[in-house]
Scaffold this active site. Structure first.
Site, PDB file in Angstrom:
ATOM      1  N   ASN A 169      60.709 -62.086  68.686  1.00 44.15           N
ATOM      2  CA  ASN A 169      61.610 -63.644  69.142  1.00 44.15           C
ATOM      3  C   ASN A 169      60.848 -64.478  68.339  1.00 44.15           C
ATOM      4  OD1 ASN A 169      59.263 -64.010  70.380  1.00 44.15           O
ATOM      5  ND2 ASN A 169      60.465 -65.371  72.583  1.00 44.15           N
ATOM      6  N   GLU A 214      49.909 -63.433  77.044  1.00 43.27           N
ATOM      7  CA  GLU A 214      50.876 -64.632  77.301  1.00 43.27           C
ATOM      8  C   GLU A 214      52.166 -63.671  77.689  1.00 43.27           C
ATOM      9  OE1 GLU A 214      54.237 -66.332  76.578  1.00 43.27           O
ATOM     10  OE2 GLU A 214      54.303 -66.717  74.383  1.00 43.27           O
ATOM     11  N   CYS A 244      60.484 -66.860  76.771  1.00 42.35           N
ATOM     12  CA  CYS A 244      59.235 -66.508  78.327  1.00 42.35           C
ATOM     13  C   CYS A 244      59.173 -67.367  79.055  1.00 42.35           C
ATOM     14  CB  CYS A 244      58.495 -65.822  77.476  1.00 42.35           C
ATOM     15  SG  CYS A 244      57.456 -66.905  76.741  1.00 42.35           S
ATOM     16  N   GLU A 272      47.421 -70.390  74.456  1.00 40.98           N
ATOM     17  CA  GLU A 272      47.064 -70.727  72.923  1.00 40.98           C
ATOM     18  C   GLU A 272      47.370 -72.492  72.951  1.00 40.98           C
ATOM     19  OE1 GLU A 272      48.568 -66.476  71.228  1.00 40.98           O
ATOM     20  OE2 GLU A 272      50.123 -67.762  72.283  1.00 40.98           O
TER      21      GLU A 272
END
Length: 522
Positions: A185, A282, A316, A496
């Site tokens: 994505n 993640e 997400c 992150e």
């Protein structure tokens, strides 16, 4: 992955370059014309065909349904060659000072900034998102490298005074060869989010993009080489699950960072555990957005739109469970539906497009299947939720759908519980703060959450109670590179972005220095 770190400002129409890369791209004039012709693996500072591998993958242009690339998945030998090449580069890179690494990362950021239009165009062609959004993604990418370039020269340990003039100190050292496995994505942006802190800390990286979006990460590898990293410091291997398994199980890999689904993340964690490798995961989400009746309604509507329809809803951390206090439910719903119906769907390379196609046909069918299931369970489709065919004939085989708003939702319905990963917003009424917090946290996920209210005490109280790693007050889906990003529960662990990411790409060594004689009890 996640959205941009600043408002989506209009960058103005700019003509795409006729040649997206003199080294690697065939000319691109418009949607439906691109075809990848050169290899998509990158090793030893150049594009290569994999040394082994039998399975073939096809990458599509979602806007037209055309196959734009066919490539061989990397086998065990190719993975080993990429890792050994990265090990050699690591020995050089890890000995450079932080300031030396900083200068090279800044040069890479400069090149990305200079080539923004061509990289954004390739992202749109291979991913389907609008060129409007893709430009912002590329801006976030060079900002990420600039940010970690700024931190590279400041990485340091600690000095501790001990009795008798002795002392101790810590060294912050790189891990070695890190593996990055990205999602489809945000292909280029995710690669920068992983490479930025990894390289700033002195690591090398072997990166495997999603087989759905193999193209732009190779541009990043070429940019790093042009910027001056040692040959082999950032290598790219293409492939699917088998290639990922070779990477995770390789004994010379020091760490794995993965962005993607919960089931795949679980498998990666299991494989890495056998080699005692640290992982950053993640993963998915089913995030709540809580809208109280005292909110600024226009801002809340804007937040809900941004929290559901960026990148065709394939994000997400999207706020796909929108809880609205009952007093404003009808007014909020009416405005959201009106705004959703106006979203311009179509060719992602056109300047006025705001929603492109979904990533591929199976995923489109999966998202439409969720909506059908919702109807069967009693949900009401307030708008959209159907396959869409744009008027342009060249787009007739693209993977489009109309953005959807669902009403009459209940917490136990499939569309409310499971991650859809498409442009589908579920609206749920609530009455009290205590009630909505219990419902919001009743999920296996914990990636993000948000609240809209003018009561600042309530705002902080709510986000403190939300079981989520990334929370927003009176906004949604901004992710500045300066702030850590990551989840709770099955949405993963590790972080992150921000200074926190340095902790996950480095390790501490403790050194004790004795300044006197050594005593012994023996």
């Amino acid at each position: 992955m996640v959205p941009n770190s600043r408002p989506l400002l209009h960058f103005g129409f700019q003509v795409l370059r006729s040649c997206l890369s003199s080294a690697a791209m065939s000319p691109v004039a418009s949607t439906g014309t691109f075809r990848q012709v050169l290899p998509l693996n990158y090793r030893s500072g150049t594009r290569v065909e994999p040394a082994d591998g039998r399975d073939k993958e096809e990458a599509y242009e979602p806007a037209t349904g055309r196959v734009i690339a066919t490539f061989t998945c990397s086998g065990e030998k190719e993975v080993d060659l990429a890792i050994q090449n990265a090990k050699t580069a690591f020995k050089i890179w890890s000995q450079k000072s932080g300031m030396e690494r900083s200068r090279i990362l800044l040069e890479a950021a400069r090149i990305i900034r200079e080539r923004k239009e061509e990289i954004a165009a390739m992202e749109s062609i291979n991913n389907g998102k609008s060129i409007f959004e893709a430009r912002v993604d590329i801006d976030i990418s060079w900002q990420c490298l600039e940010y970690y370039a700024g931190l590279a020269g400041s990485l340091a340990g600690q000095h501790v005074q001990l009795p008798g003039g002795s002392f101790g100190y810590t060294r912050r050292e790189p891990l070695g060869v890190c593996v990055g496995i990205g999602a489809w994505n945000y292909p280029f942006q995710i690669a920068c989010w992983k490479a930025g802190p990894a390289l700033a800390c002195g690591n090398a990286m072997v990166y495997k993009p999603s087989p759905f979006t193999p193209i732009t990460v190779v541009l990043l590898a070429e940019i790093f080489t042009e910027a001056g990293v040692p040959t082999g410091l950032f290598n790219v291997v293409q492939g699917g699950a088998a290639t990922g398994e070779f990477l995770c199980r390789h004994p010379d890999v020091a760490k794995v960072s993965f962005t993607g689904s919960v089931p795949t993340g679980s498998k990666i964690m299991e494989m890495a555990a056998k080699g005692i490798k640290p992982v950053t995961l993640e993963l998915g989400g089913k995030s709540p957005l809580i809208i109280f009746s005292d909110c600024v309604l226009e801002n809340a509507v804007n937040g809900a739109m941004m929290g559901n329809f960026l990148t065709q809803g394939e994000v997400c951390c999207n706020a796909t469970r929108v809880f609205v206090q009952r007093e404003i439910l009808d007014k909020f719903t009416e405005e959201v539906v009106k705004r959703t119906k106006k979203i311009k769907i179509g060719d992602p390379l056109l300047e006025d497009t705001r929603m492109g196609p979904l990533i591929n046909k199976p995923h489109l069918e999966k998202v439409l299947g969720f909506i059908q299931k919702g109807k069967e369970q009693g949900m009401k489709v307030l708008c959209g939720g159907e396959a869409y065919i744009p008027g342009d004939s060249k787009l007739k085989n693209g993977f489009y759908m109309s953005p959807c708003v669902l009403g009459n939702c209940k917490d136990d319905m499939t569309c409310v519980k499971e991650e859809i990963f498409g442009p589908v917003m579920s609206i749920l009424p609530f009455d009290t703060e205590e009630e909505v917090l219990e419902r919001a946290n009743n999920t296996i996920y914990g990636l993000a959450g948000g609240v809209f209210t003018r009561d600042i005490q309530r705002a902080h109280r709510v986000v403190a109670a939300l079981q989520a790693g990334m929370c927003f007050i009176n906004n949604y889906n901004i992710s500045p590179v300066e702030l850590p990003f990551g989840g709770y529960k099955r949405s993963g662990f590790g972080r992150e972005n921000g200074e926190a990411a340095i902790e996950y790409y480095s390790q501490l060594k403790t050194v004790c220095v004795e300044m006197g004689d050594v005593e012994s009890v023996f």
